[in-house]
Design a protein around this motif. Structure first.
Motif, PDB file in Angstrom:
ATOM      1  N   SER A 101      34.364  84.899  32.135  1.00  7.58           N
ATOM      2  CA  SER A 101      34.080  86.230  31.585  1.00  7.58           C
ATOM      3  C   SER A 101      35.298  86.842  30.914  1.00  7.58           C
ATOM      4  N   ASN A 102      36.464  86.209  31.085  1.00  8.73           N
ATOM      5  CA  ASN A 102      37.680  86.648  30.387  1.00  8.73           C
ATOM      6  C   ASN A 102      37.950  85.821  29.142  1.00  8.73           C
ATOM      7  N   CYS A 103      36.947  84.992  28.748  1.00  8.62           N
ATOM      8  CA  CYS A 103      37.026  84.133  27.564  1.00  8.62           C
ATOM      9  C   CYS A 103      38.095  83.053  27.689  1.00  8.62           C
ATOM     10  N   PRO A 165      25.816  93.458  26.369  1.00  6.48           N
ATOM     11  CA  PRO A 165      26.031  92.507  25.279  1.00  6.48           C
ATOM     12  C   PRO A 165      24.951  92.659  24.212  1.00  6.48           C
ATOM     13  N   PRO A 172      30.177  88.279  27.164  1.00  8.88           N
ATOM     14  CA  PRO A 172      30.078  88.594  28.596  1.00  8.88           C
ATOM     15  C   PRO A 172      29.747  90.081  28.793  1.00  8.88           C
ATOM     16  N   PRO A 174      30.202  93.750  29.160  1.00 10.57           N
ATOM     17  CA  PRO A 174      31.401  94.525  28.807  1.00 10.57           C
ATOM     18  C   PRO A 174      31.883  95.402  29.959  1.00 10.57           C
ATOM     19  N   THR A 175      33.156  95.746  29.903  1.00  5.71           N
ATOM     20  CA  THR A 175      33.721  96.710  30.853  1.00  5.71           C
ATOM     21  C   THR A 175      33.859  98.051  30.143  1.00  5.71           C
ATOM     22  N   GLU A 207      34.293  97.118  26.045  1.00  3.17           N
ATOM     23  CA  GLU A 207      34.921  95.935  25.472  1.00  3.17           C
ATOM     24  C   GLU A 207      34.645  94.705  26.319  1.00  3.17           C
ATOM     25  N   HIS A 208      34.603  93.552  25.641  1.00  2.97           N
ATOM     26  CA  HIS A 208      34.651  92.267  26.336  1.00  2.97           C
ATOM     27  C   HIS A 208      35.553  91.341  25.543  1.00  2.97           C
ATOM     28  N   CYS A 209      35.948  90.239  26.167  1.00  2.00           N
ATOM     29  CA  CYS A 209      36.841  89.313  25.488  1.00  2.00           C
ATOM     30  C   CYS A 209      36.096  88.644  24.336  1.00  2.00           C
ATOM     31  N   THR A 216      39.743  90.864  21.968  1.00  2.00           N
ATOM     32  CA  THR A 216      38.680  91.684  22.554  1.00  2.00           C
ATOM     33  C   THR A 216      37.709  92.127  21.479  1.00  2.00           C
TER      34      THR A 216
END
Length: 518
Positions: A101-103, A165, A172, A174-175, A207-209, A216
């Motif tokens: 999930s952090n790419c 997403p 993944p 997003p946060t 954001e997500h990676c 990001t």
């Protein structure tokens, strides 16, 4: 278990060290106990005793419950919880690559768990792939419902943002992060709880990676503008005790005891029962079917001042001119000030009488001063406010009121029948206090006794121009001002008369004046 010992012998022409090692394979509970190591030579025998404890150090360490491995050192008698590590076999048994999930791309599930443990992260597996792909931007599904709000300083607000997403190649989950208009990070998570201390704008960022953990995919949500409520400064600050008389007469004592005053007579409203330096009388008269306050008279030293309707001041038979927004000395150590709505007499140690020019008064005295009269004894306890003129407590309200009557020759005192309120009056009176200009005071002054007093006055009011609910609201606002709020603009959202119309009505109720104050 391994038991070792060493012994030495040193003598002329010889020296040496003997080390003995005894290995105890698969030690069990019954192997626990004392062991003796014996060595001998031609010179004699020596021995060393040692006690062997058998224990599983990892049982008490609790590593498994933490998802960790246990490493035990039995020579030191210690166990340590460590992160699990991946073996070559773990990689051989897992033929996949994983996109986290952090790419970041991982060679096995074990390596994901190992990194989470070592770095304290919470990476999850997003997909199976040779390498992590480039992903589309996420999108917001929930944003704050209010984009502009006004709150009190020190209030805590909650804002909510949710994103998911989206696009052709969703990434993944997003946060959510929260930032103010200076870019300062305020917190993470879908819900932000924020203590407001100044005007600020807050935005949420999702954001997500993207493709690599160094990149990001970021979108910004709506900006919420938060303003502090304007602090209302008090124009008549006073820290003393307050007694109020209003409408179809209700009295609120210094100690906040509320009661209905139906007597038609002149009464001692309040007096200095400590040094007898001042007396305040009130003349209550018949107003239609009701009882209402007509005049208030102050006796202070050798001076008598009567406050009459229309904001008149009678000083021993002489009319004293009142000037708007000016403080004038009307007698020795007595000053008068008129703000266009209330005429205030200030005497002694900042004691005050505030007169609305028609039927309402507020008396303010220094805290703790022993008083007596219809306004009570000012001792902080409402339970003993019904103290009669002869200094004895009475249970009946009318007995208490009668004891403070000033009975003049050929002047009969009597009581009007107590009027009951109506449902219509209750609704109207409750509604008038539901006002955005009034609400800042709700936490300081309870509206319920004012609503009760208003309901009775609503049923007996004989003045078409002066609405009972407006009269009650005016007295409520007065106490709010005493507590420290200016309470400006409150007439704008009511059906009450404009101040100019109220002033003309009030002046018309009094004796004719050549130069009225307004």
């Amino acid at each position: 278990a391994v038991v070792s010992t060493q012994s030495g012998h040193y003598g002329r022409g010889m020296h040496g060290v003997v080390q003995l090692v005894y290995t105890m394979p698969d030690a069990q509970d019954f192997d626990e106990g004392w062991y003796r190591c014996v060595t001998k030579n031609s010179q004699g025998v020596v021995f060393q005793d040692t006690y062997v404890s058998v224990a599983d150090l990892c049982v008490s360490a609790g590593c498994e419950a933490q998802g960790l491995m246990c490493e035990a050192n039995y020579e030191l008698g210690m166990a340590e919880c460590v992160c699990p590590y991946c073996s070559d076999q773990d990689y051989e048994d897992d033929p996949y690559f994983y996109c986290g999930s952090n790419c970041a791309t991982y060679e096995s599930l074990c390596s994901v768990a190992e990194e989470n443990c070592l770095l304290g992260t919470n990476v999850t597996v997003f997909s199976h792939s040779d390498f992590c792909d480039w992903f589309s931007l996420p999108e917001f599904v929930v944003i704050p419902s209010e984009l502009e709000m006004t709150v009190k300083e020190g209030a805590t607000i909650e804002l909510t943002c949710q994103a998911s997403p989206a696009g052709e190649t969703p990434g993944p989950p997003p946060t959510i992060g929260w930032y103010d208009d200076w870019g300062t990070w305020l917190g993470d998570g879908e819900v932000l709880s924020y203590l407001v201390e100044y005007d600020v704008s807050i935005r949420c960022v999702a954001e997500h990676c993207n493709g690599s953990f160094l990149q990001t995919a970021t979108i910004e949500g709506a900006v919420v503008a938060i303003h502090l409520e304007e602090v209302q400064e008090n124009t008549k600050e006073h820290t003393g005790a307050s007694c109020q008389i209003m409408g179809d007469s209700y009295i609120s004592t210094y100690d906040d005891l509320w009661y209905k005053q139906d007597g038609v007579c002149s009464y001692v409203v309040s007096m200095d029962c400590q040094l007898a330096q001042w007396f305040i009388y009130g003349r209550f008269t018949q107003c239609g079917t009701a009882t209402c306050l007509e005049t208030v008279t102050l006796y202070y030293g050798r001076t008598m001042l009567e406050l009459q309707r229309g904001w008149l001041i009678n000083r021993n038979g002489e009319k004293v001119p009142v000037i708007l927004n000016e403080v004038i000395e009307v007698a020795t150590d007595i000053f008068a000030e008129f703000d266009g709505e209330f005429l205030t007499l200030i005497f002694g140690d900042n004691n005050q009488i505030r007169w609305n020019g028609f039927d309402g008064a507020q008396i303010i005295v220094e805290p703790g001063l022993r008083t007596c009269g219809l306004c009570g004894d000012n001792n902080g306890q409402s339970s003993d406010d019904f103290l009669s003129r002869r200094r004895g407590g009475v249970n009946e309200r009318d007995d208490f009121i009668s004891s403070w009557a000033l009975r003049y020759r050929n002047y009969a005192c009597y009581f009007n029948d107590h009027a009951a309120g109506s449902e219509d009056g209750q609704a109207v009176c409750a509604d008038v206090f539901d006002n955005e200009h009034i609400s800042p005071c709700h936490g300081l002054v309870d509206t319920s006794p004012y609503v009760t007093a208003c309901t009775t006055s609503y049923a007996t009011n004989s003045y078409a121009d002066l609405r009972a609910e407006c009269n009650a609201l005016q007295n409520y606002v007065l106490l709010c001002q005493t507590e420290g709020l200016a309470m400006t603009g409150w007439r704008e959202d009511t059906n009450c008369m404009e101040l100019e119309d109220l002033q003309q009505f009030t002046i018309n109720q009094g004796c004719p004046q050549e130069n009225p104050p307004v």
